[in-house]
Enzyme design. Structure first.
Site, PDB file in Angstrom:
ATOM      1  N   SER A 109       0.836  -1.213   0.000  1.00  0.00           N
ATOM      2  CA  SER A 109       0.000   0.000   0.000  1.00  0.00           C
ATOM      3  C   SER A 109       0.864   1.253   0.000  1.00  0.00           C
ATOM      4  O   SER A 109       2.006   1.245   0.500  1.00  0.00           O
ATOM      5  CB  SER A 109      -0.877   0.005   1.256  1.00  0.00           C
ATOM      6  N   TYR A 138      -1.023  -0.149  10.183  1.00  0.00           N
ATOM      7  CA  TYR A 138      -1.406  -0.786   8.909  1.00  0.00           C
ATOM      8  C   TYR A 138      -0.290  -0.652   7.877  1.00  0.00           C
ATOM      9  O   TYR A 138       0.141  -1.648   7.267  1.00  0.00           O
ATOM     10  CB  TYR A 138      -2.720  -0.141   8.415  1.00  0.00           C
TER      11      TYR A 138
HETATM   12  P1  NAI Z   1     -11.228  -5.078   2.013  1.00  0.00           P
HETATM   13  O1  NAI Z   1     -11.160  -4.742   3.460  1.00  0.00           O
HETATM   14  O2  NAI Z   1     -12.440  -4.719   1.249  1.00  0.00           O
HETATM   15  O3  NAI Z   1     -10.957  -6.638   1.810  1.00  0.00           O
HETATM   16  C1  NAI Z   1     -10.068  -7.373   2.600  1.00  0.00           C
HETATM   17  C2  NAI Z   1     -10.594  -8.786   2.708  1.00  0.00           C
HETATM   18  O4  NAI Z   1      -9.683  -9.544   3.496  1.00  0.00           O
HETATM   19  C3  NAI Z   1     -11.969  -8.866   3.375  1.00  0.00           C
HETATM   20  O5  NAI Z   1     -12.894  -9.554   2.555  1.00  0.00           O
HETATM   21  C4  NAI Z   1     -11.703  -9.623   4.667  1.00  0.00           C
HETATM   22  O6  NAI Z   1     -12.765 -10.499   5.051  1.00  0.00           O
HETATM   23  C5  NAI Z   1     -10.438 -10.400   4.319  1.00  0.00           C
HETATM   24  N1  NAI Z   1      -9.667 -10.724   5.521  1.00  0.00           N
HETATM   25  C6  NAI Z   1      -9.349  -9.887   6.542  1.00  0.00           C
HETATM   26  N2  NAI Z   1      -8.664 -10.541   7.477  1.00  0.00           N
HETATM   27  C7  NAI Z   1      -8.552 -11.823   7.051  1.00  0.00           C
HETATM   28  C8  NAI Z   1      -7.973 -12.983   7.605  1.00  0.00           C
HETATM   29  N3  NAI Z   1      -7.373 -12.961   8.802  1.00  0.00           N
HETATM   30  N4  NAI Z   1      -8.038 -14.129   6.914  1.00  0.00           N
HETATM   31  C9  NAI Z   1      -8.662 -14.173   5.692  1.00  0.00           C
HETATM   32  N5  NAI Z   1      -9.235 -13.100   5.129  1.00  0.00           N
HETATM   33  C10 NAI Z   1      -9.181 -11.939   5.804  1.00  0.00           C
HETATM   34  O7  NAI Z   1      -9.928  -4.404   1.364  1.00  0.00           O
HETATM   35  P2  NAI Z   1      -9.663  -4.090  -0.183  1.00  0.00           P
HETATM   36  O8  NAI Z   1      -9.912  -2.661  -0.426  1.00  0.00           O
HETATM   37  O9  NAI Z   1     -10.328  -5.100  -1.016  1.00  0.00           O
HETATM   38  O10 NAI Z   1      -8.078  -4.289  -0.250  1.00  0.00           O
HETATM   39  C11 NAI Z   1      -7.513  -5.556  -0.572  1.00  0.00           C
HETATM   40  C12 NAI Z   1      -6.027  -5.527  -0.233  1.00  0.00           C
HETATM   41  O11 NAI Z   1      -5.393  -4.493  -0.966  1.00  0.00           O
HETATM   42  C13 NAI Z   1      -5.740  -5.266   1.235  1.00  0.00           C
HETATM   43  O12 NAI Z   1      -4.598  -6.025   1.615  1.00  0.00           O
HETATM   44  C14 NAI Z   1      -5.411  -3.790   1.277  1.00  0.00           C
HETATM   45  O13 NAI Z   1      -4.539  -3.495   2.351  1.00  0.00           O
HETATM   46  C15 NAI Z   1      -4.740  -3.599  -0.066  1.00  0.00           C
HETATM   47  N6  NAI Z   1      -4.879  -2.243  -0.568  1.00  0.00           N
HETATM   48  C16 NAI Z   1      -6.085  -1.827  -1.081  1.00  0.00           C
HETATM   49  C17 NAI Z   1      -6.217  -0.568  -1.582  1.00  0.00           C
HETATM   50  C18 NAI Z   1      -7.477  -0.111  -2.238  1.00  0.00           C
HETATM   51  O14 NAI Z   1      -7.491   0.995  -2.771  1.00  0.00           O
HETATM   52  N7  NAI Z   1      -8.544  -0.894  -2.249  1.00  0.00           N
HETATM   53  C19 NAI Z   1      -5.107   0.408  -1.520  1.00  0.00           C
HETATM   54  C20 NAI Z   1      -3.886  -0.138  -0.962  1.00  0.00           C
HETATM   55  C21 NAI Z   1      -3.792  -1.428  -0.527  1.00  0.00           C
HETATM   56  C1  15L Z   2      -5.343   1.690   1.452  1.00  0.00           C
HETATM   57  O1  15L Z   2      -4.304   1.100   1.713  1.00  0.00           O
HETATM   58  C2  15L Z   2      -6.668   1.191   1.879  1.00  0.00           C
HETATM   59  O2  15L Z   2      -6.705  -0.215   1.962  1.00  0.00           O
HETATM   60  C3  15L Z   2      -7.791   1.678   0.978  1.00  0.00           C
HETATM   61  O3  15L Z   2      -9.031   1.406   1.614  1.00  0.00           O
HETATM   62  C4  15L Z   2      -7.658   3.172   0.700  1.00  0.00           C
HETATM   63  O4  15L Z   2      -7.847   3.869   1.882  1.00  0.00           O
HETATM   64  C5  15L Z   2      -6.289   3.475   0.107  1.00  0.00           C
HETATM   65  O5  15L Z   2      -5.253   2.929   0.884  1.00  0.00           O
HETATM   66  C6  15L Z   2      -6.005   4.966  -0.050  1.00  0.00           C
HETATM   67  O6  15L Z   2      -4.933   5.409   0.333  1.00  0.00           O
HETATM   68  O7  15L Z   2      -6.857   5.659  -0.613  1.00  0.00           O
END
Ligand code: NAI
Ligand code: 15L
Length: 269
Positions: A109, A138
């Site tokens: 991230s 985080y």
């Molecule tokens: P989200 O929170 O929507 O999805 C994360 C998923 O991981 C959830 O479905 C949750 O149930 C699952 N999870 C959490 N803890 C768990 C565990 N212990 N075991 C198994 N599953 C588990 O997050 P999102 O937005 O889909 O992000 C996905 C990944 O990408 C994350 O690692 C996040 O840190 C990273 N990320 C996302 C960004 C974005 O813009 N969406 C930006 C930067 C990084």
């Molecule tokens: C992240 O790492 C988070 O998972 C996502 O939910 C957004 O907040 C994103 O960064 C962001 O910086 O916009």
């Protein structure tokens, strides 16, 4: 690397996982799904916690690569981050090592480097070699994940592309996101390149579209074969009219991590 692969998608029930479930099959990938929560409409998805090492051993059997999205995606108390993101990612790499999986794509991230001042005016783009400056526990867990990836490459020959994702959502919703937005379609292009490029060792890339207001360098992502096609600029007029420009004197506007520096959104569970 073969162009078509069986990929374990962790975090399949999440926002990004849901987008990638829709988009990655068109790039030739067959997906095996895993999440802590059931994945809507996917009865075959593995419902398991990253803490469950036996379930992970089973989940990685016979796969070519892992797209690791699962974990806490916002700020949380250290103990929770430790369990889900730090120990959980370690458990997954151990399962990969035991099963001989050769490639991981790790959802890092921008918050691994969130305290990096954002470019202003003619400042150069932020290079991918910029020193780590996590803005939250985080973000710190993403630094750990990148270092774990380096260790497993150096010691065990498991290749990883760590993608420092900006903001991957259907559309940008803030002025900051105009700079770090990754359209879902570009996200799928980048993950596809990261899953299939040859000889990546451990490569760190920035994850975004080719935005007019880009803050960071996309060179290492392009070197994998990533060709972004989208730009947030069509959203700029409306967002700037509603929210006004970023103010350099406002700490929540001054750093790459935006509001995570001052008032991070908290993981709700
Ligand atoms: P989200 O929170 O929507 O999805 C994360 C998923 O991981 C959830 O479905 C949750 O149930 C699952 N999870 C959490 N803890 C768990 C565990 N212990 N075991 C198994 N599953 C588990 O997050 P999102 O937005 O889909 O992000 C996905 C990944 O990408 C994350 O690692 C996040 O840190 C990273 N990320 C996302 C960004 C974005 O813009 N969406 C930006 C930067 C990084
Ligand atoms: C992240 O790492 C988070 O998972 C996502 O939910 C957004 O907040 C994103 O960064 C962001 O910086 O916009």
């Amino acid at each position: 690397m073969p162009a078509s692969r069986t990929v374990l998608l962790t975090g399949a029930a999440g926002g990004l996982g849901t987008l990638m479930r829709d988009l990655l099959p068109a790039h030739g990938h067959e997906l095996r799904l895993l999440d802590l929560r059931p994945v809507e409409g996917e009865p075959d998805a593995i419902v398991a916690d990253l803490a469950d090492r036996d379930a992970l051993r089973e989940a990685v059997r016979g796969i070519d690569a892992i797209l690791h999205l699962a974990g806490i995606s916002l700020e949380a108390p250290f103990e929770k981050i430790l369990k889900a993101n730090i120990e959980g990612t370690y458990n997954l790499y151990e399962a990969a090592r035991e099963a001989g999986v050769r490639r991981v794509v790790f959802a890092s991230s921008n918050h691994a480097v969130g305290y990096t001042p954002r470019p202003v005016g003619d400042d150069p783009l932020i290079p991918v070699e910029t020193p780590r400056r996590p803005d939250t526990f985080y973000g710190l867990s993403k630094c750990f994940g990148e270092d774990l990836a380096q260790l497993y490459w150096d010691k065990h020959g498991i290749e990883t592309v760590s993608v420092r994702i900006g903001s991957c959502f259907p559309a940008p919703t803030s002025v900051r996101m105009l700079s770090v937005w990754m359209s879902p379609a570009d996200g799928a292009r980048l993950f596809h390149a990261a899953l299939t490029a040859e000889d990546v060792g451990h490569t760190v890339v920035h994850g975004s579209s080719s935005n007019t207001r880009l803050w960071w360098d996309l060179g290492s992502a392009r070197a994998l074969g990533y060709e972004p096609r989208d730009d947030s600029e069509p959203y700029a007029g409306k967002l700037l009219a509603e929210q006004g420009p970023l103010e350099p004197g406002n700490p929540a506007h001054a750093y790459l991590g935006g509001p995570f520096v001052t008032d991070p959104p908290i993981w709700p569970y």
